[in-house]
Design a protein around this motif. Structure first.
Motif, PDB file in Angstrom:
ATOM      1  N   ILE A 131      39.026  46.630  34.062  1.00 10.64           N
ATOM      2  CA  ILE A 131      38.786  45.451  33.421  1.00 10.64           C
ATOM      3  C   ILE A 131      37.378  44.811  33.408  1.00 10.64           C
ATOM      4  CG2 ILE A 131      39.365  42.642  34.047  1.00 10.64           C
ATOM      5  CD1 ILE A 131      42.126  43.760  35.155  1.00 10.64           C
ATOM      6  N   CYS A 132      36.672  45.104  34.374  1.00 13.34           N
ATOM      7  CA  CYS A 132      35.163  44.859  34.420  1.00 13.34           C
ATOM      8  C   CYS A 132      34.514  46.228  34.132  1.00 13.34           C
ATOM      9  CB  CYS A 132      34.680  44.372  35.684  1.00 13.34           C
ATOM     10  SG  CYS A 132      35.531  42.855  35.830  1.00 13.34           S
TER      11      CYS A 132
ATOM     12  N   ASP B 257      30.942  45.956  31.771  1.00 18.44           N
ATOM     13  CA  ASP B 257      31.457  44.808  30.722  1.00 18.44           C
ATOM     14  C   ASP B 257      30.141  43.898  30.453  1.00 18.44           C
ATOM     15  OD1 ASP B 257      31.328  43.302  32.973  1.00 18.44           O
ATOM     16  OD2 ASP B 257      33.082  42.263  32.719  1.00 18.44           O
TER      17      ASP B 257
ATOM     18  N   GLY C 163      29.102  41.770  32.245  1.00 13.37           N
ATOM     19  CA  GLY C 163      29.257  40.602  32.500  1.00 13.37           C
ATOM     20  C   GLY C 163      28.884  40.255  34.181  1.00 13.37           C
TER      21      GLY C 163
ATOM     22  N   HIS D  49      30.238  38.986  37.845  1.00 12.28           N
ATOM     23  CA  HIS D  49      31.338  38.567  38.578  1.00 12.28           C
ATOM     24  C   HIS D  49      31.084  38.339  40.282  1.00 12.28           C
ATOM     25  CE1 HIS D  49      33.406  39.650  34.878  1.00 12.28           C
ATOM     26  NE2 HIS D  49      32.740  40.801  35.102  1.00 12.28           N
TER      27      HIS D  49
ATOM     28  N   VAL E 130      26.450  31.149  29.726  1.00  4.05           N
ATOM     29  CA  VAL E 130      27.328  30.213  30.661  1.00  4.05           C
ATOM     30  C   VAL E 130      26.631  29.748  31.899  1.00  4.05           C
ATOM     31  CG1 VAL E 130      29.058  30.362  32.323  1.00  4.05           C
ATOM     32  CG2 VAL E 130      29.538  31.529  29.991  1.00  4.05           C
TER      33      VAL E 130
ATOM     34  N   HIS F 171      27.938  27.245  34.078  1.00  2.00           N
ATOM     35  CA  HIS F 171      28.821  26.730  34.938  1.00  2.00           C
ATOM     36  C   HIS F 171      28.806  27.369  36.297  1.00  2.00           C
ATOM     37  CE1 HIS F 171      30.212  24.634  31.401  1.00  2.00           C
ATOM     38  NE2 HIS F 171      31.011  25.737  30.989  1.00  2.00           N
TER      39      HIS F 171
ATOM     40  N   GLU G 198      31.537  29.681  37.657  1.00  2.00           N
ATOM     41  CA  GLU G 198      31.512  30.918  37.174  1.00  2.00           C
ATOM     42  C   GLU G 198      30.422  31.914  37.621  1.00  2.00           C
ATOM     43  OE1 GLU G 198      33.761  32.520  34.961  1.00  2.00           O
ATOM     44  OE2 GLU G 198      35.151  30.680  35.365  1.00  2.00           O
TER      45      GLU G 198
ATOM     46  N   MET H 182      33.217  31.646  44.413  1.00  2.00           N
ATOM     47  CA  MET H 182      35.018  31.833  44.467  1.00  2.00           C
ATOM     48  C   MET H 182      34.850  33.308  44.162  1.00  2.00           C
ATOM     49  SD  MET H 182      37.690  29.713  42.669  1.00  2.00           S
ATOM     50  CE  MET H 182      37.350  29.938  40.985  1.00  2.00           C
TER      51      MET H 182
ATOM     52  N   LYS I 146      36.613  36.541  42.461  1.00  2.34           N
ATOM     53  CA  LYS I 146      37.324  36.478  41.251  1.00  2.34           C
ATOM     54  C   LYS I 146      38.132  37.653  41.486  1.00  2.34           C
ATOM     55  CE  LYS I 146      35.747  32.832  38.958  1.00  2.34           C
ATOM     56  NZ  LYS I 146      36.371  31.872  38.483  1.00  2.34           N
TER      57      LYS I 146
ATOM     58  N   LEU J 262      41.024  40.559  41.792  1.00  2.00           N
ATOM     59  CA  LEU J 262      42.471  40.543  41.631  1.00  2.00           C
ATOM     60  C   LEU J 262      42.903  41.490  42.787  1.00  2.00           C
ATOM     61  CD1 LEU J 262      42.734  41.063  37.952  1.00  2.00           C
ATOM     62  CD2 LEU J 262      43.111  38.970  38.928  1.00  2.00           C
TER      63      LEU J 262
END
Lengths: 175, 434
Positions: B284-285, B293, B295, B297, B346, B348, B351, B396, B398, B400
């Motif tokens: 996923i990442c 990715d 990104g 996290h 981003v 926020h 995130e 937070m 993240k 799974l």
């Protein structure tokens, strides 16, 4: 009698809990199945879709001829969405177009359109902040700054406001 | 009454069972079923995913903000700058101090040590040119501007841009190399106009000397400094991972070459690959040819210092927007100033708080310790973290839920080892130039 009732209640609770636990492992797959069903349901051109959903889903939204139309939750507007590129790019910022019209087919002009979304199953938003700033005419609006940085199930949500009329819609996209 | 309740209970239980059975029947996963026939029998979708991870299908990123990124002379100059310790304030630190070629351009330490110990792990720079953001928190947006940052960081090189420019100016060989790429070096020998030590850094005298300089003279020094960063980036761009055993396996799968398929990955490694793509949710990442990715996290990595949290991306977004060398700056050599990544960044905190960049997994066995602060020494510790993450201290988490057995964790680690490969560069690039 009260004791028997309590015992029966306990057994019933246990049964329900065991059901939840036993089904939990299949929930993810179930969500995926539902997701695919939604894709079929919401896609205008669902009859064109290949049986291998995974193979073709990236193209479902690509270009205007493959646009997907949904009715807003409040029933005011019909909202059509398509990606300006096909297939949908992964890991790169790109634009989409959202077309808004009334139920009888009149383009909705100069509405305030807000876009947001992300991956609900992963509990995170887009890795960019997409915007709808430009009205292109004929009910079309440019959706800029979209980036899918991973494969999986994404949602693109729109809030639409024109005067007192408000509507919202969620599109599901499988990368 | 009692009978009625029991009957109700049995009915619920039966209906639950039927619902469950129904669910299972509604989800015939033909791909999984077909795969059971052979461990190498990937579905069409899985083959597509495998191909998306392969280096053979990778399109190297071209940094348009750096006009000399593909210039061989710039890369030669960059290599010299990369290994030169004179660019640190006491002559002990070079880029290569924390990015050692023998350690896949890392340092093998939990936290990098320049002039002092930093708070972050030194990432590998092999294949880094393909990144969107640089540093573990992504506080710069180009490889060349990343190369500049440690030179003026008091914990790393502890230097300043005036001294950087003067080392090049005063070394005939470096000066010649520089001029071959960037044209004549301006005369910066006048110490009243160009002090030996000046730059916009957090050292009072050096900052004061910088402020006293004329803006045009500051620009001359900064231009040389930026060009040096672009030359280093040209060198680093030549450091790419070679195809690994995994890439060769994917090629064999694409070509349906049964013999190679069988010989390239063993049973445990294939099982690990399957876990990577499916149950472990790693893909996923960790996706794309660099297994990232790009990104950010929050994965609940324990902080190094509970009294001083590392907020990661949430602070970096403000820094990258203000960075004088970002994509929107005058130092972007491209005509295209759209800078979409910055434009739609981003901000926020939900995130970005304590989020860090997804690292590449190529040669992951050679790039430990792991996580942004080198919290874990071994890969098995990292996998255990994902399988059973500790309570999140900041932001937070993240991650799974995954529920891997010990055997599955070992298989996943076995697969990760298949990503080992040499550096696809001439051996002369992997050592200090003469």
């Amino acid at each position: 009698m009260i004791k028997i009732k309590s015992a029966v209640k306990f057994i019933t609770s246990l049964t329900v809990i065991s059901f939840i636990v036993s089904c939990a492992s299949s929930n993810l797959k179930k969500a995926e199945s539902q997701f695919q069903a939604n894709m079929m349901k919401h896609g205008h051109n669902s009859n064109k879709m290949d049986h291998d959903q995974h193979k073709n889903h990236s193209n479902v939204f690509g270009k205007r001829e493959n646009a997907v139309t949904q009715l807003g939750e409040n029933g005011h507007y019909k909202i059509t969405l398509f990606c300006n590129e096909s297939p949908i790019p992964l890991g790169r910022i790109h634009d989409w177009t959202v077309h808004i019209e009334t139920q009888d087919g009149k383009p909705v002009e100069n509405a305030k359109v807000f876009v947001f979304g992300g991956m609900p199953m992963h509990n995170h938003e887009f890795s960019t902040i997409p915007k709808v700033k430009e009205y292109l005419g004929n009910g079309d609006y440019r959706v800029e700054g979209i980036k899918f940085n991973m494969i999986g199930h994404w949602e693109m949500r729109f809030n639409i406001k024109r005067g007192r009329m408000k509507d919202r819609v969620i599109f599901k996209i499988h990368m | 009454m009692k009978n009625l309740v029991i009957l109700l209970s049995v009915t619920i239980s039966l209906s639950s069972l039927i619902a469950c059975v129904g669910n299972t029947k509604k989800m015939p996963n033909e791909e999984v079923a077909s795969k059971k026939m052979s461990i190498h029998n990937w579905s069409e979708r899985e083959v597509r995913i495998l191909e998306s991870l392969s280096l053979y299908n990778a399109k190297p990123k071209q940094d348009k903000t750096n006009r000399v990124v593909n210039n061989a002379d710039a890369a030669k100059l960059g290599q010299k700058l990369f290994f030169d310790k004179r660019f640190s304030t006491d002559g002990t630190v070079a880029c290569a101090s924390c990015h050692k070629p023998k350690l896949f351009f890392t340092d093998g330490l939990p936290q990098a040590v320049g002039l002092s110990k930093t708070t972050r792990n030194a990432p590998s720079i092999v294949g880094a040119s393909n990144n969107t953001w640089f540093f573990l928190d992504g506080r710069v947006d180009s490889l060349w501007s990343q190369a500049l940052h440690p030179i003026e960081n008091t914990l790393e090189h502890g230097n300043n841009r005036s001294q950087f420019a003067k080392v090049i100016f005063n070394d005939p060989e470096l000066k010649k190399d520089y001029e071959k790429v960037f044209g004549p070096l301006p005369d910066i020998s006048n110490k009243s106009r160009f002090p030996d030590n000046a730059g916009p850094i957090r050292v009072r005298e050096i900052k004061k000397a910088w402020k006293n300089m004329a803006p045009a003279d500051q620009k001359i020094i900064t231009d040389i400094f930026v060009n040096g960063g672009k030359a280093i980036a040209a060198y680093e761009t030549l450091l790419q991972p070679a195809p690994s055993r995994f890439d060769k396996y994917v090629k064999a799968v694409s070509n349906n070459d049964a013999e190679k398929i069988q010989s390239l990955l063993n049973k445990d490694e294939v099982a690990g690959l399957d876990i990577f793509l499916d149950k472990g949710k790693c893909f996923i990442c960790h996706n794309g040819p660099m297994f990232s990715d790009q990104g950010f996290h929050n994965i609940g990595t324990p902080p190094l210092n509970v009294k001083k949290y590392d907020f990661g991306r949430s602070k970096a977004v403000r820094r990258v927007k203000k960075n004088p060398f970002n994509c929107l700056s005058e130092y972007n050599d491209s005509k295209d100033k759209s800078c979409d990544e910055l434009k739609y960044i981003v901000i926020h905190e939900e995130e970005t708080m304590a989020a860090f960049k997804t690292p590449s997994l190529r040669n992951v066995t050679k790039t430990g310790p792991y996580m942004h602060g080198g919290q874990y020494k071994t890969l098995s510790e990292v996998i255990k973290h994902y399988n059973d993450p500790p309570a999140t201290k900041v932001g937070m988490n993240k991650l799974l839920d995954i529920d891997l057995t010990d055997e599955e964790m070992a298989q996943l680690e076995a697969f990760l080892k298949t990503l080992d490969s040499p550096i696809a560069a001439d051996p002369s690039l992997l050592t200090a130039p003469n």
